[in-house]
Motif scaffolding. Structure first.
Motif, PDB file in Angstrom:
ATOM      1  N   TRP A 104      32.511  24.737  12.117  1.00 32.55           N
ATOM      2  CA  TRP A 104      32.235  26.150  12.395  1.00 32.55           C
ATOM      3  C   TRP A 104      31.244  26.723  11.381  1.00 32.55           C
ATOM      4  O   TRP A 104      30.355  27.498  11.716  1.00 32.55           O
ATOM      5  CB  TRP A 104      33.534  26.960  12.348  1.00 32.55           C
ATOM      6  CG  TRP A 104      34.450  26.654  13.501  1.00 32.55           C
ATOM      7  CD1 TRP A 104      34.143  26.041  14.635  1.00 32.55           C
ATOM      8  CD2 TRP A 104      35.830  26.997  13.535  1.00 32.55           C
ATOM      9  NE1 TRP A 104      35.269  25.951  15.454  1.00 32.55           N
ATOM     10  CE2 TRP A 104      36.310  26.529  14.796  1.00 32.55           C
ATOM     11  CE3 TRP A 104      36.732  27.622  12.665  1.00 32.55           C
ATOM     12  CZ2 TRP A 104      37.656  26.679  15.178  1.00 32.55           C
ATOM     13  CZ3 TRP A 104      38.051  27.789  13.055  1.00 32.55           C
ATOM     14  CH2 TRP A 104      38.523  27.313  14.319  1.00 32.55           C
ATOM     15  N   THR A 105      31.344  26.245  10.134  1.00 39.97           N
ATOM     16  CA  THR A 105      30.455  26.757   9.072  1.00 39.97           C
ATOM     17  C   THR A 105      29.011  26.311   9.322  1.00 39.97           C
ATOM     18  O   THR A 105      28.046  27.089   9.155  1.00 39.97           O
ATOM     19  CB  THR A 105      30.929  26.250   7.708  1.00 39.97           C
ATOM     20  OG1 THR A 105      32.271  26.687   7.485  1.00 39.97           O
ATOM     21  CG2 THR A 105      30.042  26.802   6.591  1.00 39.97           C
ATOM     22  N   CYS A 106      28.884  25.066   9.750  1.00 37.60           N
ATOM     23  CA  CYS A 106      27.547  24.530  10.035  1.00 37.60           C
ATOM     24  C   CYS A 106      26.899  25.313  11.179  1.00 37.60           C
ATOM     25  O   CYS A 106      25.720  25.677  11.110  1.00 37.60           O
ATOM     26  CB  CYS A 106      27.649  23.047  10.343  1.00 37.60           C
ATOM     27  SG  CYS A 106      26.054  22.274  10.757  1.00 37.60           S
ATOM     28  N   GLU A 107      27.684  25.559  12.226  1.00 34.79           N
ATOM     29  CA  GLU A 107      27.140  26.284  13.378  1.00 34.79           C
ATOM     30  C   GLU A 107      26.825  27.716  13.012  1.00 34.79           C
ATOM     31  O   GLU A 107      25.826  28.290  13.468  1.00 34.79           O
ATOM     32  CB  GLU A 107      28.140  26.239  14.532  1.00 34.79           C
ATOM     33  CG  GLU A 107      28.310  24.838  15.118  1.00 34.79           C
ATOM     34  CD  GLU A 107      29.368  24.817  16.224  1.00 34.79           C
ATOM     35  OE1 GLU A 107      29.976  25.900  16.488  1.00 34.79           O
ATOM     36  OE2 GLU A 107      29.605  23.746  16.821  1.00 34.79           O
ATOM     37  N   ALA A 108      27.696  28.298  12.186  1.00 35.42           N
ATOM     38  CA  ALA A 108      27.476  29.695  11.802  1.00 35.42           C
ATOM     39  C   ALA A 108      26.258  29.861  10.912  1.00 35.42           C
ATOM     40  O   ALA A 108      25.579  30.910  10.938  1.00 35.42           O
ATOM     41  CB  ALA A 108      28.725  30.235  11.081  1.00 35.42           C
ATOM     42  N   SER A 109      25.922  28.825  10.161  1.00 38.76           N
ATOM     43  CA  SER A 109      24.782  28.919   9.253  1.00 38.76           C
ATOM     44  C   SER A 109      23.473  29.021  10.009  1.00 38.76           C
ATOM     45  O   SER A 109      22.444  29.442   9.470  1.00 38.76           O
ATOM     46  CB  SER A 109      24.748  27.704   8.310  1.00 38.76           C
ATOM     47  OG  SER A 109      24.543  26.512   9.064  1.00 38.76           O
ATOM     48  N   ALA A 164      30.736  23.445   0.074  1.00 31.70           N
ATOM     49  CA  ALA A 164      29.992  24.069  -1.041  1.00 31.70           C
ATOM     50  C   ALA A 164      28.508  24.115  -0.747  1.00 31.70           C
ATOM     51  O   ALA A 164      27.781  25.005  -1.232  1.00 31.70           O
ATOM     52  CB  ALA A 164      30.272  23.293  -2.330  1.00 31.70           C
ATOM     53  N   HIS A 165      28.056  23.208   0.080  1.00 31.43           N
ATOM     54  CA  HIS A 165      26.625  23.153   0.431  1.00 31.43           C
ATOM     55  C   HIS A 165      26.200  24.428   1.169  1.00 31.43           C
ATOM     56  O   HIS A 165      25.043  24.855   1.071  1.00 31.43           O
ATOM     57  CB  HIS A 165      26.378  21.899   1.294  1.00 31.43           C
ATOM     58  CG  HIS A 165      24.966  21.828   1.799  1.00 31.43           C
ATOM     59  ND1 HIS A 165      23.870  21.511   0.980  1.00 31.43           N
ATOM     60  CD2 HIS A 165      24.431  22.041   3.044  1.00 31.43           C
ATOM     61  CE1 HIS A 165      22.777  21.527   1.692  1.00 31.43           C
ATOM     62  NE2 HIS A 165      23.077  21.837   2.968  1.00 31.43           N
ATOM     63  N   TYR A 166      27.167  25.033   1.957  1.00 30.51           N
ATOM     64  CA  TYR A 166      26.808  26.202   2.773  1.00 30.51           C
ATOM     65  C   TYR A 166      27.047  27.522   2.047  1.00 30.51           C
ATOM     66  O   TYR A 166      26.843  28.585   2.639  1.00 30.51           O
ATOM     67  CB  TYR A 166      27.619  26.187   4.082  1.00 30.51           C
ATOM     68  CG  TYR A 166      27.225  25.037   4.990  1.00 30.51           C
ATOM     69  CD1 TYR A 166      26.026  25.103   5.703  1.00 30.51           C
ATOM     70  CD2 TYR A 166      28.027  23.910   5.112  1.00 30.51           C
ATOM     71  CE1 TYR A 166      25.653  24.036   6.527  1.00 30.51           C
ATOM     72  CE2 TYR A 166      27.670  22.872   5.926  1.00 30.51           C
ATOM     73  CZ  TYR A 166      26.487  22.928   6.640  1.00 30.51           C
ATOM     74  OH  TYR A 166      26.109  21.886   7.442  1.00 30.51           O
ATOM     75  N   CYS A 167      27.481  27.420   0.778  1.00 31.12           N
ATOM     76  CA  CYS A 167      27.645  28.660   0.019  1.00 31.12           C
ATOM     77  C   CYS A 167      26.287  29.216  -0.374  1.00 31.12           C
ATOM     78  O   CYS A 167      25.412  28.469  -0.834  1.00 31.12           O
ATOM     79  CB  CYS A 167      28.470  28.409  -1.246  1.00 31.12           C
ATOM     80  SG  CYS A 167      30.209  28.091  -0.912  1.00 31.12           S
ATOM     81  N   ASN A 168      26.069  30.458  -0.210  1.00 32.15           N
ATOM     82  CA  ASN A 168      24.786  31.103  -0.519  1.00 32.15           C
ATOM     83  C   ASN A 168      24.757  31.486  -1.993  1.00 32.15           C
ATOM     84  O   ASN A 168      24.667  32.663  -2.364  1.00 32.15           O
ATOM     85  CB  ASN A 168      24.599  32.346   0.363  1.00 32.15           C
ATOM     86  CG  ASN A 168      24.447  31.991   1.833  1.00 32.15           C
ATOM     87  OD1 ASN A 168      23.825  30.966   2.156  1.00 32.15           O
ATOM     88  ND2 ASN A 168      24.970  32.838   2.722  1.00 32.15           N
ATOM     89  N   ASP A 169      24.864  30.450  -2.882  1.00 29.41           N
ATOM     90  CA  ASP A 169      24.838  30.716  -4.321  1.00 29.41           C
ATOM     91  C   ASP A 169      23.754  29.901  -5.027  1.00 29.41           C
ATOM     92  O   ASP A 169      23.807  29.626  -6.231  1.00 29.41           O
ATOM     93  CB  ASP A 169      26.192  30.406  -4.950  1.00 29.41           C
ATOM     94  CG  ASP A 169      26.617  28.953  -4.714  1.00 29.41           C
ATOM     95  OD1 ASP A 169      25.913  28.230  -3.978  1.00 29.41           O
ATOM     96  OD2 ASP A 169      27.680  28.564  -5.230  1.00 29.41           O
ATOM     97  N   GLY A 170      22.783  29.451  -4.191  1.00 28.46           N
ATOM     98  CA  GLY A 170      21.697  28.693  -4.764  1.00 28.46           C
ATOM     99  C   GLY A 170      22.106  27.279  -5.175  1.00 28.46           C
ATOM    100  O   GLY A 170      21.446  26.645  -6.015  1.00 28.46           O
TER     101      GLY A 170
END
Length: 940
Positions: free
Chosen positions: A865-870, A915-921
């Motif tokens: 779901w995270t991948c699709e949402a990204s 953690a890869h999809y976290c928007n923290d650079g």
């Protein structure tokens, strides 16, 4: 004189002719009669036959003597037969007087003598008979005539006396041949003849003939000897007494005066004892007759006669009786009560202790009491005191009973009762049981009359009189009855302390009797003594199978305004009630009355029911109604006692009470009474009207909703696990009942009403899920969720989710159920990525400790779901991603420490992926990567 031997008589011709032969035949019959009389006793039939034969012979002989001329008949054989028969009948009659015999026997001997006399008359009454033979026959005629008159054989007396007339005529013809003594004897016999004729005329109610015989017979004292004087006086007395008895006082006085003159013509020394007694009787009867005239002259003459008698006899009983009679006959307005009482006192002082005298004294005391009640009581009191030292218990008892009768027939007063009590005390003895009961019966009637008129103080004094020691032999039952009446009087006068004292003075057995305990219950309700009232109710209830006193307790407590005691009494009634058919009591009415009364007590200012838990008992009353309805009691006609209206009343009141007091009663009471409501509704017959059926259906639905809600609230606060589980189990049953009834009502509802019921169903299903979890019914969780779908309630699903997350449901069941809940919420609410992330986090957090594999599966789904949402604008919240990644990596480290390398690698991989999809650079991903590299799997 009796003809012991045949007197000499003239010779008779040897040939008598036809009539002579007939007399010979009769003579033979006389001989035959002698043998029959001397034989064994005859039966009644033989007696009657013999009497008929004798009557025929007598009439035949009399007819013959009337037609025959002197000298035409006569025979020594007839004389002997007549003499023997006369003597025999005389002896047998004398013997019969000494022993009881039938009337026929006496009459047989009488007619035998009459027959014998006629035989002698046929033999002796001839032209040539001498004076001695005539005198002898005349004497026999007088004897036979007197016997006939005494036995009321007036016809035969007339026949005999007719023969005496012939003899008397013959003596007149022979007077020149008689000596002076013989003439005197003949004169005496003639006087006796006239006396008998006068008596016979009186017996035949022919006073004119009696008067004629008295006047023509020269029945004056100078011509009579003492014996004849007595006979004449006796006949004159009997005539006068008879006339007096017929109230012909004028004629009675005339004949009695004659009797008095005759008996007084002889000196007392010449009279026999019987003649002296006859003289007294004549005077007494004459006084009565004179008084009966009702004239001043008669009254004065009677008074003078009594004075004469008193001067001769002194203070004799007969004198006192005559004095009393004179006083009685005086006019009522001048009745001398004191003189009457003085005479009675003299009679008491000279009392001769005979039954007849006792009866006389009592009779006249009653007469005095009729005129002057107070004086009559005083005289009888003196009589009682005069006899108390003698061996006269029976007389004293009779006098006491009469005294009680006099007392109870007087005007009510304290002095009247006190005087009666004083005389009982002076008697100083216990009366027999019969006498005591008789006296108490008289007193009881009077005290009951006074009590009914509200004269309670006097009624109580009557009770104390009846409880006097003299009446102690009346038996414990009567004593108890009177003591209870005293108790009633005290209660009626509001003397409650006195009532308690009376109760404590009773015998223990009397105290325990239901009647007594009921009276003490009255005392308790009027003094507010609830403890005593309870004890009395218990005693009344246990002591008898009859319910009358319990009903009386109910009525009495209501009259006293004590509703709590009334409820207690009704409670005892219900406990005593037997569910029989037909029932002796209208049970629905009894239950309704008890419920209404108890409601009024609970609704009062204090709402207290004594020691009883009023609300609990109210619930029990509805339980009792349920039990009774299930038994289907019927009346005498076979109709059900609990009709539709009755069922409606109980169901409606249980429902209303349950709703009304939800916020004021303990939950268990609300559950209790509404459960009773549902039970009653289920007992309604199937053929009720649609309106009633619909109304009962809604009541059933709402009752089950409230019960289930109350049960879940009760279960949540329950410390006892076993009881808690019982509450949840019962709750689920009521929820099932709600569900079962709901479809039939939903079809008929629209709009808000329908939404309201569905909302209630959703709430109950939430509770049902909670109950299933607590009861570990995991297999029911999915079914409950599916039932909730129709409610379309996000709140219900959210509540169910919260419940699941807080519980200890096994991992797979938790995962499967939560997935369904989340899906349903998604369907209903179409919530955002943020809310989806939140639910996934919660689900992950609950699943991770329970099932590692399921948690990995959730991580896979979340990563996807995270991948699709990204790739879209709705990305997963960074904080949710950060929390899940960190949690997953920490769990990987835990697996590493537990030497679960494969699981550790999988969890570390999932953590790095998120953690890869976290928007923290890439900061979190870098940190986790460094830490992952520090894990040396090969080194282990």
């Amino acid at each position: 004189m009796t003809p012991d031997a045949a007197a000499p008589h003239a010779a008779h011709p040897k040939v008598l002719g036809a009539k002579g032969k007939r007399i010979k035949t009769i003579a033979a019959s006389a001989v035959n009669l002698q043998g029959r009389l001397l034989s064994d006793p005859l039966g009644a039939a033989e007696d009657n036959q013999l009497l008929d034969e004798l009557r025929g012979h007598i009439r035949s002989l009399h007819s013959h003597s009337q037609r025959s001329k002197p000298g035409s008949a006569g025979d020594s054989e007839l004389d002997r037969a007549g003499t023997v028969l006369w003597n025999l009948c005389t002896r047998l009659r004398r013997e019969s007087d000494a022993q009881p015999r039938s009337t026929n026997k006496r009459k047989l001997f009488l007619l035998g003598r009459v027959f014998a006399f006629h035989l002698l008359g046929a033999a002796q009454c001839t032209e040539n008979a001498d004076a001695a033979a005539v005198v002898r026959l005349l004497r026999l005629a007088l004897k036979a005539g007197r016997s006939c008159i005494d036995d009321s054989e007036f016809g035969f007396a007339t026949l005999v006396l007719q023969k005496a007339v012939d003899c008397n005529t013959r003596l007149h013809d022979l007077r020149s041949d008689l000596s002076a003594d013989d003439v005197k004897d003949a004169r005496g016999l003639e006087a006796e003849y006239f006396i008998l004729r006068a008596a016979l005329a009186w017996k035949e109610n022919r006073l004119d003939v009696a008067e004629h015989m008295y006047n023509n017979g020269k029945l004056t004292p100078e011509f009579l000897d003492p014996y004849q004087v007595e006979k004449l006086a006796d006949v004159l007395y009997e005539i006068g007494k008879d006339l007096s008895g017929k109230s012909d006082f004028s004629m009675a006085a005339k004949w009695l005066n004659r009797a008095h003159d005759v008996v007084n013509s002889q000196g007392l020394e010449l009279l026999s004892r019987e003649a002296i007694e006859l003289r007294t009787a004549i005077l007494q009867t004459l006084v009565t007759a004179l008084l009966g005239l009702g004239t001043t002259g008669g009254f004065e003459t009677a008074d003078n006669l009594v004075n004469v008698i008193e001067s001769e006899m002194g203070n004799e009983l007969v004198v006192s009786l005559l004095r009393l009679e004179i006083l009685q006959k005086s006019p009522a307005e001048v009745f001398d009560s004191d003189s009457y009482a003085d005479v009675l006192r003299r009679m008491i002082k000279s009392f001769n202790f005979t039954e007849s005298t006792f009866k006389l004294v009592v009779h006249h005391i009653r007469k005095l009491h009729d005129k002057t009640p107070g004086l009559g009581c005083k005289v009888i009191d003196e009589f009682i005191r005069a006899l108390r030292n003698a061996d006269t218990d029976e007389w004293i008892e009779r006098l006491v009973i009469i005294r009680m009768w006099m007392t109870t027939n007087q005007r009510d007063s304290v002095d009247t009762i006190q005087s009666a009590e004083d005389v009982l005390t002076q008697v100083d003895r216990h009366l027999s049981a019969d006498a005591a009961i008789a006296a108490q019966t008289l007193i009881w009637k009077r005290l009951e009359s006074g009590y009914s008129l509200g004269q309670f103080e006097l009624a109580e004094k009557w009770c104390h009189l009846a409880l006097h020691a003299a009446f102690r032999n009346c038996g414990p039952g009567n004593i108890a009855k009177l003591e209870r009446k005293v108790l009633l009087c005290a209660i009626a006068r509001n003397e409650m302390d006195g009532a308690r004292s009376i109760f404590h003075s009773m015998a223990e057995s009397t105290q325990r009797e239901p009647k007594t305990m009921y009276l003490m219950y009255k005392v308790a309700t009027r003094t507010g003594d609830r403890s005593l009232a309870t004890r009395c109710l218990e005693s009344v209830s246990m002591a008898t199978e009859q319910q009358d006193y319990l009903y009386a307790c109910v009525v009495d407590s209501q009259q006293a305004g004590d509703k709590v005691c009334a409820v207690e009494a009704l409670r005892k009634l219900l406990e005593k009630h037997e569910y029989k058919s037909p029932s002796p009591v209208h049970l629905p009415a009894l239950l309704r009355c008890t419920i209404r009364l108890l409601k009024s007590v609970l609704d009062s200012d204090d709402g207290r029911c004594g020691e009883m838990d009023g609300v609990q008992y109210l619930c029990e009353l509805f339980d009792a109604a349920v039990t009774a309805i299930e038994r289907e009691p019927r009346d005498a006609n076979g109709n059900k006692l609990f009709s539709i209206d009755e069922l409606d009343w109980f169901a409606r009141n249980a429902y209303n009470l349950g709703l009304k007091h939800l916020d004021s009663w303990d939950l268990r009471h609300s559950i209790h009474i509404l459960t009773a409501c549902t039970s009653i509704i289920k007992l309604f017959p199937s053929d009720v009207t649609s309106q009633v059926a619909q109304d009962m259906s809604f009541k059933l639905i709402f009752s089950n909703f409230i019960i289930a809600s109350a049960l879940v609230a009760q279960a949540r606060t329950q410390d006892n696990v076993e009881k808690q589980l019982q509450d949840y189990l019962l709750m689920r049953k009521h929820i099932a009942a709600f569900e079962a009834e709901l479809p039939g009502r939903l079809d008929s509802l629209e709009g808000k009403a329908r939404e309201d019921l569905l909302s209630k169903l959703a709430t109950l299903l939430t509770f049902d899920l909670e109950g299933a979890i607590c009861l570990k019914k995991w297999e029911d969780l999915g079914e409950i969720i599916r039932k909730t779908v129709q409610c379309k309630s996000v709140t219900a699903f959210q509540g169910m989710g919260d419940c699941l997350l807080r519980s200890s449901v096994p991992g797979r069941e938790l995962y499967a159920t939560m997935r369904i809940i989340i899906n349903e919420i998604w369907t209903l609410e179409n919530f955002t990525v943020e809310k989806l992330a939140k639910y996934m986090r919660c689900l992950f957090q609950a699943t991770l400790p329970l099932d590692d594999g399921l948690a990995l599966g959730l991580m896979d789904e979340f990563c996807e779901w995270t991948c699709e949402a990204s790739k879209t604008m709705n990305q997963m919240p960074a904080e949710e991603l950060e929390w899940l990644a960190t949690t997953a990596f920490n769990h990987a480290v835990d697996c590493y420490a537990a030497r679960q390398d494969e699981q550790s690698k999988q969890w570390a991989s999932k953590a790095l992926n998120l953690a890869h999809y976290c928007n923290d650079g890439g900061a979190l991903e870098g940190i986790l990567h460094e830490k992952h590299l520090s894990l040396r799997f090969d080194a282990k």
